[in-house]
Design an enzyme around this catalytic site. Sequence first.
Site, PDB file in Angstrom:
ATOM      1  CE1 TYR A 199      -7.109   4.609  11.165  1.00  0.00           C
ATOM      2  CE2 TYR A 199      -7.026   4.563  13.562  1.00  0.00           C
ATOM      3  CZ  TYR A 199      -7.214   3.911  12.361  1.00  0.00           C
ATOM      4  OH  TYR A 199      -7.509   2.569  12.354  1.00  0.00           O
TER       5      TYR A 199
ATOM      6  CB  SER B  35      -9.895   2.558  15.019  1.00  0.00           C
ATOM      7  OG  SER B  35      -8.820   2.608  15.933  1.00  0.00           O
TER       8      SER B  35
HETATM    9  P1  NAP Z   1      -3.784  -2.770   6.138  1.00  0.00           P
HETATM   10  O1  NAP Z   1      -3.222  -4.129   6.398  1.00  0.00           O
HETATM   11  O2  NAP Z   1      -2.872  -1.604   6.049  1.00  0.00           O
HETATM   12  O3  NAP Z   1      -4.691  -2.861   4.803  1.00  0.00           O
HETATM   13  C1  NAP Z   1      -5.335  -1.701   4.347  1.00  0.00           C
HETATM   14  C2  NAP Z   1      -6.300  -2.086   3.250  1.00  0.00           C
HETATM   15  O4  NAP Z   1      -6.966  -0.899   2.806  1.00  0.00           O
HETATM   16  C3  NAP Z   1      -5.600  -2.668   2.037  1.00  0.00           C
HETATM   17  O5  NAP Z   1      -6.402  -3.687   1.498  1.00  0.00           O
HETATM   18  C4  NAP Z   1      -5.515  -1.487   1.070  1.00  0.00           C
HETATM   19  O6  NAP Z   1      -5.510  -1.883  -0.310  1.00  0.00           O
HETATM   20  C5  NAP Z   1      -6.810  -0.762   1.393  1.00  0.00           C
HETATM   21  N1  NAP Z   1      -6.727   0.661   1.052  1.00  0.00           N
HETATM   22  C6  NAP Z   1      -5.857   1.584   1.530  1.00  0.00           C
HETATM   23  N2  NAP Z   1      -6.098   2.774   0.950  1.00  0.00           N
HETATM   24  C7  NAP Z   1      -7.118   2.610   0.078  1.00  0.00           C
HETATM   25  C8  NAP Z   1      -7.817   3.467  -0.816  1.00  0.00           C
HETATM   26  N3  NAP Z   1      -7.530   4.757  -0.953  1.00  0.00           N
HETATM   27  N4  NAP Z   1      -8.823   2.927  -1.540  1.00  0.00           N
HETATM   28  C9  NAP Z   1      -9.145   1.647  -1.424  1.00  0.00           C
HETATM   29  N5  NAP Z   1      -8.541   0.768  -0.589  1.00  0.00           N
HETATM   30  C10 NAP Z   1      -7.531   1.258   0.148  1.00  0.00           C
HETATM   31  O7  NAP Z   1      -4.851  -2.353   7.253  1.00  0.00           O
HETATM   32  P2  NAP Z   1      -5.575  -3.206   8.392  1.00  0.00           P
HETATM   33  O8  NAP Z   1      -4.770  -3.091   9.618  1.00  0.00           O
HETATM   34  O9  NAP Z   1      -6.009  -4.518   7.908  1.00  0.00           O
HETATM   35  O10 NAP Z   1      -6.843  -2.252   8.619  1.00  0.00           O
HETATM   36  C11 NAP Z   1      -8.117  -2.522   8.093  1.00  0.00           C
HETATM   37  C12 NAP Z   1      -9.102  -1.596   8.765  1.00  0.00           C
HETATM   38  O11 NAP Z   1      -9.068  -1.813  10.177  1.00  0.00           O
HETATM   39  C13 NAP Z   1      -8.779  -0.108   8.557  1.00  0.00           C
HETATM   40  O12 NAP Z   1      -9.959   0.621   8.390  1.00  0.00           O
HETATM   41  C14 NAP Z   1      -8.111   0.290   9.858  1.00  0.00           C
HETATM   42  O13 NAP Z   1      -8.264   1.660  10.146  1.00  0.00           O
HETATM   43  C15 NAP Z   1      -8.857  -0.590  10.849  1.00  0.00           C
HETATM   44  N6  NAP Z   1      -8.126  -0.831  12.095  1.00  0.00           N
HETATM   45  C16 NAP Z   1      -6.930  -1.487  12.089  1.00  0.00           C
HETATM   46  C17 NAP Z   1      -6.280  -1.689  13.301  1.00  0.00           C
HETATM   47  C18 NAP Z   1      -4.960  -2.406  13.403  1.00  0.00           C
HETATM   48  O14 NAP Z   1      -4.366  -2.425  14.502  1.00  0.00           O
HETATM   49  N7  NAP Z   1      -4.465  -3.033  12.353  1.00  0.00           N
HETATM   50  C19 NAP Z   1      -6.835  -1.206  14.493  1.00  0.00           C
HETATM   51  C20 NAP Z   1      -8.042  -0.545  14.443  1.00  0.00           C
HETATM   52  C21 NAP Z   1      -8.690  -0.356  13.240  1.00  0.00           C
HETATM   53  P3  NAP Z   1      -4.114  -2.319  -1.050  1.00  0.00           P
HETATM   54  O15 NAP Z   1      -3.588  -3.509  -0.293  1.00  0.00           O
HETATM   55  O16 NAP Z   1      -4.516  -2.659  -2.438  1.00  0.00           O
HETATM   56  O17 NAP Z   1      -3.209  -1.148  -0.939  1.00  0.00           O
END
Ligand code: NAP
Length: 248
Positions: free
Chosen positions: A155, A142
Amino acid sequence: MFTGEEVALVTGASRGIGKAVALDLASYGVKVMVHYHSKEEEALQVADQIERAGGTAKIFQANVADEAAVQRMCREIKKEYGRLDILVNNAGITKDGFVTMMSAAKWQDVIDTNLKGTFFCTREALKIMHRQKRGAIINVASTSGVVGQPGQLNYSASKGGLIAFTKGLAREVAPQGIRANVVAPGFTETDMTRQMEPDVLKKYLEMVPLGRIGKPEEIAYMVSFLASSKAAYITGKVFIVDGGLVTV
Ligand code: NAP
């Protein structure tokens, strides 16, 4: 770009960025292991979407912070497909709060899922990749891990740690023909940003030079590129996909 034989494990592929990565890799003929934690129905829908488009997908459940669960998942993948070419460590969570108010549990949960989970998945994947003498690992960090973000130091620390982990990993596994890189997204339209206060998100988006939130697919395109043979000479690097927000 891909041979059509590759097998990829994408963690957190039930929704958001992971789902976009799973669909994009599958569009190149990569067989995708759709990992999820709690949302089985969503994971099944992702796998179904891939299969209806003519691809191959299978769902796997595991808490990435659970060593035994990750070992079981990787053993099953090896048993069923005999190989693992691409690992995308995407699963991640936020549990925000200012540092003076942050509980030890909030700190630990985020470090355990984002950093320890990546370590477990990487270690188990490498057991398969080492024998193949090839592989590509992409860790989703991130911009918070690059510049630090007030109100989410747990985070930021997990994602900063992920970047250092990947740089070391890249050097450690290069002799085995395995590459490791980081994609660091900025604000991206997923459940993670949907849980932010709308006013706060709006304020941040006003600082994005391209003037909008990113789409999950726009992160996925970078992940697929790094997983592909077109990135054969790239390892140990951090790729920020954030509409120009962060300058480093
Ligand atoms: P999201 O929509 O909240 O999805 C999170 C995913 O992680 C889901 O598939 C969830 O599974 C899985 N997960 C959560 N806890 C877990 C655990 N303990 N064990 C295994 N799987 C787990 O998140 P996202 O925004 O797509 O983010 C994906 C990645 O991008 C993350 O690493 C996040 O830090 C990074 N990121 C996101 C953003 C943003 O703005 N969205 C920005 C920078 C970085 P379930 O659905 O089964 O619960």
